[in-house]
Every structure is written in structure tokens, then in C-alpha cells.
Motif scaffolding. Structure first.
Motif, PDB file in Angstrom:
ATOM      1  N   ALA A 127     -20.874 -23.909  -2.523  1.00 38.84           N
ATOM      2  CA  ALA A 127     -21.307 -24.459  -3.940  1.00 38.84           C
ATOM      3  C   ALA A 127     -21.727 -23.320  -4.890  1.00 38.84           C
ATOM      4  CB  ALA A 127     -22.846 -25.731  -3.822  1.00 38.84           C
ATOM      5  N   HIS A 183      -8.074 -30.197  -6.218  1.00 41.15           N
ATOM      6  CA  HIS A 183      -9.273 -31.169  -6.094  1.00 41.15           C
ATOM      7  C   HIS A 183     -10.658 -30.277  -5.183  1.00 41.15           C
ATOM      8  CE1 HIS A 183     -10.750 -34.895  -7.121  1.00 41.15           C
ATOM      9  NE2 HIS A 183     -11.444 -34.940  -5.652  1.00 41.15           N
ATOM     10  N   ARG A 184     -10.207 -30.340  -3.699  1.00 41.47           N
ATOM     11  CA  ARG A 184     -11.544 -29.870  -2.710  1.00 41.47           C
ATOM     12  C   ARG A 184     -11.976 -28.550  -3.013  1.00 41.47           C
ATOM     13  NH1 ARG A 184      -7.811 -28.760   2.320  1.00 41.47           N
ATOM     14  NH2 ARG A 184     -10.608 -28.626   3.386  1.00 41.47           N
ATOM     15  N   THR A 186     -12.313 -27.611  -6.068  1.00 39.18           N
ATOM     16  CA  THR A 186     -13.177 -28.159  -7.557  1.00 39.18           C
ATOM     17  C   THR A 186     -14.918 -29.132  -6.973  1.00 39.18           C
ATOM     18  OG1 THR A 186     -11.746 -27.605  -8.434  1.00 39.18           O
ATOM     19  CG2 THR A 186     -13.772 -28.707  -9.648  1.00 39.18           C
ATOM     20  N   GLN A 187     -14.577 -30.035  -6.006  1.00 42.33           N
ATOM     21  CA  GLN A 187     -15.274 -30.365  -5.453  1.00 42.33           C
ATOM     22  C   GLN A 187     -16.698 -29.615  -4.844  1.00 42.33           C
ATOM     23  OE1 GLN A 187     -14.150 -34.469  -3.578  1.00 42.33           O
ATOM     24  NE2 GLN A 187     -14.577 -35.032  -5.433  1.00 42.33           N
ATOM     25  N   ALA A 188     -15.744 -28.588  -3.738  1.00 39.98           N
ATOM     26  CA  ALA A 188     -17.513 -28.037  -3.007  1.00 39.98           C
ATOM     27  C   ALA A 188     -17.744 -26.832  -3.617  1.00 39.98           C
ATOM     28  CB  ALA A 188     -16.008 -27.378  -1.871  1.00 39.98           C
ATOM     29  N   THR A 189     -17.250 -26.040  -5.076  1.00 38.96           N
ATOM     30  CA  THR A 189     -17.903 -25.032  -5.672  1.00 38.96           C
ATOM     31  C   THR A 189     -18.649 -25.648  -6.961  1.00 38.96           C
ATOM     32  OG1 THR A 189     -15.904 -24.336  -6.343  1.00 38.96           O
ATOM     33  CG2 THR A 189     -16.350 -23.700  -4.238  1.00 38.96           C
ATOM     34  N   GLY A 190     -17.236 -26.761  -7.633  1.00 36.00           N
ATOM     35  CA  GLY A 190     -18.718 -27.271  -8.169  1.00 36.00           C
ATOM     36  C   GLY A 190     -17.531 -26.590  -9.913  1.00 36.00           C
ATOM     37  N   HIS A 191     -16.850 -25.925  -9.232  1.00 27.93           N
ATOM     38  CA  HIS A 191     -16.409 -24.123 -10.381  1.00 27.93           C
ATOM     39  C   HIS A 191     -14.233 -24.819 -10.386  1.00 27.93           C
ATOM     40  CE1 HIS A 191     -19.438 -22.275 -11.847  1.00 27.93           C
ATOM     41  NE2 HIS A 191     -19.655 -22.187 -10.319  1.00 27.93           N
ATOM     42  N   ARG A 217      -8.270 -27.328 -15.859  1.00 22.33           N
ATOM     43  CA  ARG A 217      -8.404 -27.699 -13.916  1.00 22.33           C
ATOM     44  C   ARG A 217      -8.642 -25.977 -13.144  1.00 22.33           C
ATOM     45  NH1 ARG A 217      -5.365 -31.830 -11.146  1.00 22.33           N
ATOM     46  NH2 ARG A 217      -6.975 -31.639  -9.875  1.00 22.33           N
TER      47      ARG A 217
END
Length: 347
Positions: A127, A183-184, A186-191, A217
Motif C-alpha cells: 500500500a 486491477h490487482r 491497483t487495489q493492493a497499492t492504491g496507485h 489506469r
């Protein structure tokens, strides 16, 4: 005692299956070559001919080296009209030797036997860090990236390495795999992640950007030896994705129709005049991209050049909007990037 956190799964079931299928194919090839070499060596050794035994076994195990020598001869001819610098004979010979040995490491060890020995890196510490998505090329799997993995993990880079499946299917079929991985991350990092692609992987990323409206994205794209305008060698491939990579193929034409100069400015494209798979070498560049020429590097060898990894780390650490670099091609130009400074061309 505090409970140990559950270990993160290496990758989803479909991705694991994709890696297994290609790995088994390569394992069978390695087994056949080793058996043939052993039989040859035993036959001539028993007849008191140790030189023939050893020489023949080596030639069997390195049967690809003469084929690669022909590739380098062809690229030298094809690159005569290319605006990039012409390679010298010593550069071509060194690149051929490096690629002949490297092919054994990549296709005889890392991809058949080591592709599953490292996990995707998406820990709780991901994150707030920018993620990295690695997309391999034709007839490869995630084992291609194994030499990078210790450095990425040491620096705490959230990272996913894909297995593209079907191996000999359409490049369009890889877009959903890239979409799910983006998608994975972006969800895990927020970036938005940075995408790095070798060879055919660069076309797969472009196909995903076209189909998924992915420009917003991603943080950017780095391609390494990708046949953006096709390759002369594509005429020898008969699989669907190989035909799509032929120079001036209808598929490439349709792909380019949906793209804009603004999208190309998100790309950094590494290419070389000693690339034995993608030539003429400027076919690995994009108009308006930050195109960087690396001297004397063969197709897989490009991934080992320090300029590639250094640029990836720089892009991961940069939050500023990407602007065209000083040696980028102008939008619509057919001339490759200028060659200036050690950051743009390396021996």
C-alpha cells in the motif's frame, strides 16, 4: 506468540496452469536434447572416439547456435536501410555468443524449471508503493524475469509477473489477463502500476490499452525489443500470434488505427541494432515515444542491460506526469530516436 500472517497465493489457478503447460513443453524438449546428446556421446566413446563424442554432444545441446548465426546475418542485411547506427562485426559476434548461451539459461532452465520458484510480491507493505506488471513475450513464461526478482523484492517493489495463455493464440486474448493484473496491483497499492513488456508482450499491452481504455489506469509502459511495427522474422511463424507480428500485418494496422500520439508518449521503448528477433531494429520504436537505442544487445540480452532496470526504477519512483524526453521522436516521425549521451545509447 502472534499468529503468522497467511502466505499470499503465488498466482491464480489459471495463471499457474498456463505456466505449467509451457514449462512441460520445454521440459520435454530439454529431456530429448539431453537424451540425444547422451546417446551420441556413449556411442562414440565406446568406439574410442572421445573427441567426436564430446563435440557431437555439444553440437546437439547447442543446435540453436547455427540458427541464431543465420538470424544475425539476416538482421545485418535488413538493418542496412535502417536509420539506427549499424552494428560492427565484433558487436554482432558478441551478441550472437551471448544469446546462444543465454538461450540455454532461459529456455533450458529458468522457464522449464524455475518459473514458479518466486511469488508475486503483493505484501501488506505494498500500500502506497507503485506496482510493477511484467509481461513476457512469444513462447515464454514468467521465468523470463527470474534474474530481476531478487532486486525487486529487495527494494520492496509490489510486482506481478504474468503467464500469457494460450501460448500460440491471438495476442488479443492476453488483454483480459493484463486487465486483471492491473486491477490487482491497483487495489493492493492504491496507485496506477508501471507496465514492463518484452517482445510480443509490448503488443499485448497495446491491445489491452485499446480494448480496456487503460490509459488512465497506468503510470506508463516500458517495452524492450517489442515488434511495434512487426518484424521481418514474423514471416517464418505459423501460429496466430506469430502471423500477427509479421511486418505490415493487417492486425498491426488495425491496432495502430486506434492509437494516439498522446498514448505513445507514455512509452519508453528500448531497442537494439543487434536484436536477432525484431528487425529492422527501428520497428521496435513508436512515434513520439522515448525511444532508446542500446548498442550490441541481442533480443533476450536487452533485459540484462543496466539501463533498462535503472529506467524502470526511475519511473517507479516518479510521480510527475511523464513528458517526452529530449531524444523522443516527434509525433508522426519515422526517424528513430537520436543517439546522444550514455543514457540513450550504451556499449
Amino acid at each position: 506468540m502472534a499468529a503468522r500472517p497467511a502466505r499470499q497465493p503465488r498466482r491464480d489457478t489459471a495463471q499457474q496452469g498456463a505456466g505449467v503447460r509451457l514449462a512441460r513443453l520445454l521440459q520435454a524438449m530439454v529431456a530429448l536434447l539431453l537424451l540425444a546428446a547422451a546417446l551420441w556421446a556413449a556411442f562414440w566413446w565406446q568406439r574410442g572416439q572421445p573427441v567426436w563424442a564430446v563435440l557431437g554432444a555439444v553440437l546437439i545441446l547447442f543446435f540453436h547456435a547455427p540458427v541464431m548465426a543465420l538470424e544475425f546475418a539476416l538482421l545485418r542485411r535488413a538493418n542496412r536501410a535502417d536509420p539506427a547506427p549499424r552494428p560492427s562485426t565484433p558487436e554482432l559476434l558478441r551478441a550472437w555468443a551471448h544469446e546462444a548461451v543465454g538461450a540455454v539459461q532461459v529456455f533450458g532452465w529458468r522457464q522449464p524449471f524455475r518459473w514458479h520458484r518466486f511469488d508475486d510480491h503483493l505484501s501488506a507493505a505494498a500500500a502506497g508503493r507503485r506496482g510493477l506488471l511484467l509481461v513476457h513475450g512469444f513462447v515464454c513464461n514468467r521465468g523470463l524475469w527470474k534474474p530481476w526478482w531478487p532486486r525487486l523484492q529487495q527494494q520492496g517493489v509490489p510486482c506481478i509477473a504474468l503467464n500469457l495463455e494460450p501460448v500460440f493464440g491471438s495476442i488479443d486474448a492476453y488483454a483480459p489477463l493484463i486487465d486483471a493484473a492491473v486491477h490487482r496491483l491497483t487495489q493492493a497499492t492504491g496507485h496506477a502500476p508501471l507496465l514492463v513488456a518484452h517482445s510480443m508482450g509490448g503488443l499485448a499491452v497495446r491491445a489491452w490499452l485499446r480494448d480496456g481504455a487503460g490509459d488512465a489506469r497506468i503510470h506508463g509502459v516500458v517495452t524492450v525489443g517489442s515488434p511495434h511495427s512487426g518484424t521481418w522474422m514474423g514471416r517464418f511463424g505459423q501460429s496466430l500470434n506469430a502471423r500477427q507480428m509479421r511486418a505490415h500485418s493487417a492486425w498491426l494496422g488495425r491496432l495502430a488505427q486506434d492509437e494516439t500520439p498522446a498514448r505513445y508518449q507514455r512509452f519508453t521503448c528500448f531497442y537494439s541494432h543487434c536484436d536477432n528477433v525484431v528487425f529492422p531494429c527501428s520497428t521496435a520504436t513508436l512515434p513520439g515515444a522515448d525511444n532508446r537505442h542500446l548498442r550490441g544487445q541481442a533480443h533476450v540480452q536487452l533485459l540484462q542491460h543496466p539501463a533498462v532496470f535503472d529506467e524502470i526504477m526511475r519511473r517507479l519512483e516518479s510521480d510527475a506526469a511523464l513528458q517526452p524526453a529530449e531524444n523522443s521522436r516527434s509525433p508522426g516521425s519515422t526517424v528513430p530516436a537520436s543517439i546522444c549521451g550514455q543514457a540513450r545509447t550504451s556499449a
